[in-house]
Design a protein around this motif. Structure first.
Motif, PDB file in Angstrom:
ATOM      1  N   LYS A  60       0.830  -1.202   0.000  1.00  0.00           N
ATOM      2  CA  LYS A  60       0.000   0.000   0.000  1.00  0.00           C
ATOM      3  C   LYS A  60       0.865   1.252   0.000  1.00  0.00           C
ATOM      4  O   LYS A  60       0.591   2.225  -0.710  1.00  0.00           O
ATOM      5  N   MET A  61       1.953   1.221   0.788  1.00  0.00           N
ATOM      6  CA  MET A  61       2.865   2.359   0.814  1.00  0.00           C
ATOM      7  C   MET A  61       3.563   2.530  -0.536  1.00  0.00           C
ATOM      8  O   MET A  61       3.776   3.660  -0.990  1.00  0.00           O
ATOM      9  N   LYS A  62       3.904   1.427  -1.172  1.00  0.00           N
ATOM     10  CA  LYS A  62       4.521   1.525  -2.492  1.00  0.00           C
ATOM     11  C   LYS A  62       3.568   2.179  -3.489  1.00  0.00           C
ATOM     12  O   LYS A  62       3.984   3.013  -4.315  1.00  0.00           O
ATOM     13  N   GLU A  63       2.301   1.813  -3.441  1.00  0.00           N
ATOM     14  CA  GLU A  63       1.319   2.421  -4.335  1.00  0.00           C
ATOM     15  C   GLU A  63       1.240   3.927  -4.099  1.00  0.00           C
ATOM     16  O   GLU A  63       1.136   4.707  -5.058  1.00  0.00           O
ATOM     17  N   MET A  64       1.294   4.346  -2.847  1.00  0.00           N
ATOM     18  CA  MET A  64       1.285   5.772  -2.532  1.00  0.00           C
ATOM     19  C   MET A  64       2.548   6.448  -3.060  1.00  0.00           C
ATOM     20  O   MET A  64       2.501   7.537  -3.636  1.00  0.00           O
ATOM     21  N   ALA A  65       3.687   5.777  -2.879  1.00  0.00           N
ATOM     22  CA  ALA A  65       4.956   6.349  -3.317  1.00  0.00           C
ATOM     23  C   ALA A  65       5.050   6.423  -4.831  1.00  0.00           C
ATOM     24  O   ALA A  65       5.648   7.363  -5.382  1.00  0.00           O
ATOM     25  N   CYS A  84       4.302   9.607  -6.276  1.00  0.00           N
ATOM     26  CA  CYS A  84       5.065  10.775  -5.822  1.00  0.00           C
ATOM     27  C   CYS A  84       6.520  10.783  -6.303  1.00  0.00           C
ATOM     28  O   CYS A  84       7.139  11.854  -6.353  1.00  0.00           O
ATOM     29  N   VAL A  85       7.051   9.621  -6.622  1.00  0.00           N
ATOM     30  CA  VAL A  85       8.456   9.537  -7.056  1.00  0.00           C
ATOM     31  C   VAL A  85       8.507   8.793  -8.384  1.00  0.00           C
ATOM     32  O   VAL A  85       7.553   8.123  -8.781  1.00  0.00           O
ATOM     33  N   ARG A  86       9.670   8.871  -9.067  1.00  0.00           N
ATOM     34  CA  ARG A  86       9.757   8.228 -10.386  1.00  0.00           C
ATOM     35  C   ARG A  86       9.901   6.721 -10.275  1.00  0.00           C
ATOM     36  O   ARG A  86       9.445   6.000 -11.167  1.00  0.00           O
ATOM     37  N   GLU A  87      10.503   6.237  -9.224  1.00  0.00           N
ATOM     38  CA  GLU A  87      10.668   4.797  -9.051  1.00  0.00           C
ATOM     39  C   GLU A  87      10.643   4.462  -7.560  1.00  0.00           C
ATOM     40  O   GLU A  87      11.310   5.098  -6.760  1.00  0.00           O
ATOM     41  N   CYS A  88       9.863   3.438  -7.215  1.00  0.00           N
ATOM     42  CA  CYS A  88       9.829   2.969  -5.828  1.00  0.00           C
ATOM     43  C   CYS A  88       9.945   1.460  -5.852  1.00  0.00           C
ATOM     44  O   CYS A  88       9.263   0.776  -6.624  1.00  0.00           O
ATOM     45  N   VAL A  89      10.814   0.941  -5.003  1.00  0.00           N
ATOM     46  CA  VAL A  89      10.987  -0.513  -4.894  1.00  0.00           C
ATOM     47  C   VAL A  89      10.945  -0.912  -3.430  1.00  0.00           C
ATOM     48  O   VAL A  89      11.213  -0.117  -2.541  1.00  0.00           O
ATOM     49  N   ILE A  90      10.582  -2.165  -3.185  1.00  0.00           N
ATOM     50  CA  ILE A  90      10.596  -2.740  -1.844  1.00  0.00           C
ATOM     51  C   ILE A  90      11.792  -3.684  -1.765  1.00  0.00           C
ATOM     52  O   ILE A  90      12.002  -4.505  -2.644  1.00  0.00           O
ATOM     53  N   ARG A  91      12.552  -3.541  -0.704  1.00  0.00           N
ATOM     54  CA  ARG A  91      13.755  -4.362  -0.580  1.00  0.00           C
ATOM     55  C   ARG A  91      13.777  -5.036   0.801  1.00  0.00           C
ATOM     56  O   ARG A  91      13.468  -4.420   1.777  1.00  0.00           O
TER      57      ARG A  91
END
Length: 233
Positions: free
Chosen positions: A218-223, A226-233
């Motif tokens: 859910k946080m990734k979807e929000m991010a 707002c940003v050009r690229e978001c990843v979960i690590r």
């Protein structure tokens, strides 16, 4: 330089670059979930059995085998010898990535001004106005964190912001403030909290403070908005 350790080979700490990782000692933050508690006290030279000279002896032998050096901590920008250390690393032909907590923008400016950095990663612990007093006991902590974010975004080099997703520092109340601080950034990494030895032994002892995979998504979807690229690590 007061060093706390050396990883001789890494494929993950500097994405796309075969690197080694140099750990400095001493940190001015007191994050209770810190997974490197031994690196928080500054200590003294030689305490960890590693010196700057031994690092350079290692690097001389790794020319052509390693491409980069990651300088992390602790908080490297607290080290008085940091600039000279990185100058010497660069003179050997290695790329340099710096990991920072964003508390010393003036040091970062100096390194960038001399073109000593090729990449930088900054940890965003929580929304800037929530750093004090639990993470950093500075009245103007928010201003300093925002200054460092702006310096990095305007640097012209590769960078990433990253957040360890751990309650109560990151949750549905604080996350929008984090996204507001880095809105428009190039790369943002959401890091899973991995229970291990922490700076505060009591932290997470009775209930895991890590966020669920559903919450992370859910946080990734929000991010993503707002940003050009978001990843979960």
């Amino acid at each position: 330089m007061i060093l706390g350790g050396l990883i001789k080979n890494s494929l993950i700490d500097y994405p796309g670059t075969v690197s080694c990782v140099v750990f400095t000692k001493g940190c001015n933050f007191h994050c209770p979930y810190c997974h490197n508690p031994d690196l928080v006290p500054m200590g003294t030279k030689g305490e960890a059995g590693i010196s700057a000279d031994s690092v350079f002896e290692f690097l001389e032998k790794r020319k052509g085998l390693l491409d980069g050096v990651v300088v992390t901590g602790g908080e490297p920008t607290l080290q008085k010898g940091l600039v000279d250390f990185i100058r010497r690393v660069k003179s050997l032909g290695f790329r340099v990535k710096l990991d920072t907590n964003g508390s010393r923008p003036q040091v970062l400016r100096g390194l960038l001004g001399e073109r000593l950095l090729d990449d930088v990663a900054m940890d965003i612990k929580t929304r800037p106005d929530s750093y004090a007093p639990l993470i950093w006991d500075r009245i103007n902590a928010a201003d300093i964190i925002m200054e460092c974010i702006d310096v990095i975004r305007g640097s012209g080099i590769g960078y990433e912001f990253r957040t360890t997703c751990v309650r109560p520092f990151v949750d549905e109340m604080t996350f929008p403030g984090i996204l507001s601080a880095i809105h428009g950034a190039g790369r943002y990494v959401l890091q899973r909290f991995k229970p291990s030895r922490t700076l505060s032994p009591e932290f997470g002892r009775h209930e895991s403070p890590g966020l669920s995979e559903i919450a992370l998504q859910k946080m990734k979807e929000m991010a993503d908005a707002c940003v050009r690229e978001c990843v979960i690590r």
